[in-house]
Design a protein around this motif. Structure first.
Motif, short mmCIF file in Angstrom:
data_model
loop_
_atom_site.label_atom_id
_atom_site.label_comp_id
_atom_site.label_asym_id
_atom_site.label_seq_id
_atom_site.Cartn_x
_atom_site.Cartn_y
_atom_site.Cartn_z
N VAL A 141 2.62 -7.56 4.47
CA VAL A 141 1.64 -8.13 5.39
C VAL A 141 0.52 -7.15 5.69
O VAL A 141 -0.66 -7.43 5.47
N TRP A 142 0.87 -5.95 6.19
CA TRP A 142 -0.16 -5.04 6.68
C TRP A 142 -0.57 -4.05 5.59
O TRP A 142 0.20 -3.19 5.20
N THR B 264 7.71 -8.09 5.55
CA THR B 264 7.17 -7.54 6.78
C THR B 264 8.26 -6.98 7.67
O THR B 264 9.40 -7.44 7.63
N SER B 265 7.90 -5.98 8.45
CA SER B 265 8.78 -5.50 9.51
C SER B 265 8.25 -5.96 10.86
O SER B 265 8.79 -5.63 11.91
N ASP C 62 0.81 -1.22 0.00
CA ASP C 62 0.00 0.00 0.00
C ASP C 62 0.85 1.27 0.00
O ASP C 62 0.31 2.37 -0.09
N ASP C 63 2.18 1.12 0.07
CA ASP C 63 3.07 2.28 0.04
C ASP C 63 3.59 2.47 -1.38
O ASP C 63 4.32 1.61 -1.90
N ARG C 64 3.25 3.60 -2.00
CA ARG C 64 3.61 3.81 -3.41
C ARG C 64 5.11 3.91 -3.61
O ARG C 64 5.65 3.43 -4.61
N ALA C 65 5.82 4.52 -2.66
CA ALA C 65 7.27 4.64 -2.79
C ALA C 65 7.92 3.26 -2.79
O ALA C 65 8.86 2.99 -3.55
#
Length: 277
Positions: free
Chosen positions: A53-54, A80-81, A9-12
């Protein structure tokens, strides 16, 4: 050319991963969450899914679960972190192939993806008996690919340890696990190794039980310990002939890495302990 669907979900992060994978020779597509990824998978074929994951709407674990009933499904590598046992072992239950820690190391990522794509057949199921932080227990098929998956998981679960302790525990675990899978299990995927990792405030304990009849390290022809001083590398040819990975049996190395190493009477179960204080 392998096709990889990157889901985050993070574009970068999507742009970064798209560039890394393209430069490595992969064909890529992207999705912003699990629902979009599920639709892309419905409309097209992908060899591998690289999923965070999230994510909103449908997270990576839910995406894995949604693929369970498909006759033909891509292999999935989870990013995942979140190193909590609950999260990682949910991914194990849903048969993720491998696990990559964020922030992503590009070289390590490419190496992992190539290993997954080159592996024969889909991942074999790993049974999660217990996923409590203080007691993780797994039943693992006797294959090297399964060993690599579990090494990934355990490495993540040990992230809070000091680097010195983490390296000692990881090295000892890897050696004993591969011995159990190769010797005790005979690299037979129908046979299983049972692994437990117990965490207490002052120690970490591993127990590995293999399905073999046990052994005497002094009489194993493929073990370094079983060869005379005048033939210190005689075990190497035996290991090659048996299809066992290069290297010695490793007990001397393991003993140097941990604080306690205990075998049962048959020597088909081993416990090692590393004290944390």
């Amino acid at each position: 050319m392998p096709r990889i669907l990157v889901v985050d979900d993070d574009r970068a992060t999507l742009r970064l991963l798209e560039g890394v994978l393209s430069r490595a020779g992969f064909t890529t597509a992207t999705a912003n969450d699990g629902l979009e990824a599920k639709e892309r998978l419905r409309r097209g074929r992908f060899d591998l899914v690289l999923a965070d994951v999230w994510m909103p709407r449908m997270n990576g674990i839910e995406l894995l679960a949604s693929l369970r009933g498909r006759k033909v499904k891509p292999r999935v590598v989870v990013m995942t972190s979140d190193d909590t046992p609950e999260t990682l072992l949910k991914a194990v239950r849903e048969q993720a192939c491998r696990y990559v820690h964020k922030p992503i190391d590009p070289a390590q990522l490419i190496e992992t993806l190539r290993e997954v794509l080159e592996s024969a057949g889909p991942p074999l199921p790993i049974e999660v008996v217990s996923a409590r932080p203080e007691w993780v227990e797994l039943v693992v098929p006797c294959t090297r690919a399964s060993a690599a998956r579990i090494e990934d998981v355990m490495r993540h679960l040990e992230a809070d340890l000091t680097e010195e302790v983490r390296e000692s525990v990881s090295s000892a675990f890897r050696e004993l696990l591969l011995n159990a899978i190769e010797w005790g299990g005979g690299l037979d995927p129908e046979r299983k190794v049972r692994i437990a990792c117990l965490r207490a405030r002052r120690m970490i304990l591993y127990r590995i039980a293999d399905p073999g009849p046990g052994f005497d390290p002094e009489r194993l022809e493929h073990a370094a310990a079983g060869h005379a001083e005048d033939d210190p590398i005689g075990h190497v040819a035996v290991r090659e002939d048996k299809g066992i990975r290069p290297g010695g049996f490793g007990l001397v190395m393991v003993k140097a890495q941990v604080d306690e190493l205990i075998y049962n009477e048959l020597r088909n179960e081993v416990v090692f302990v590393k004290y944390l204080e």
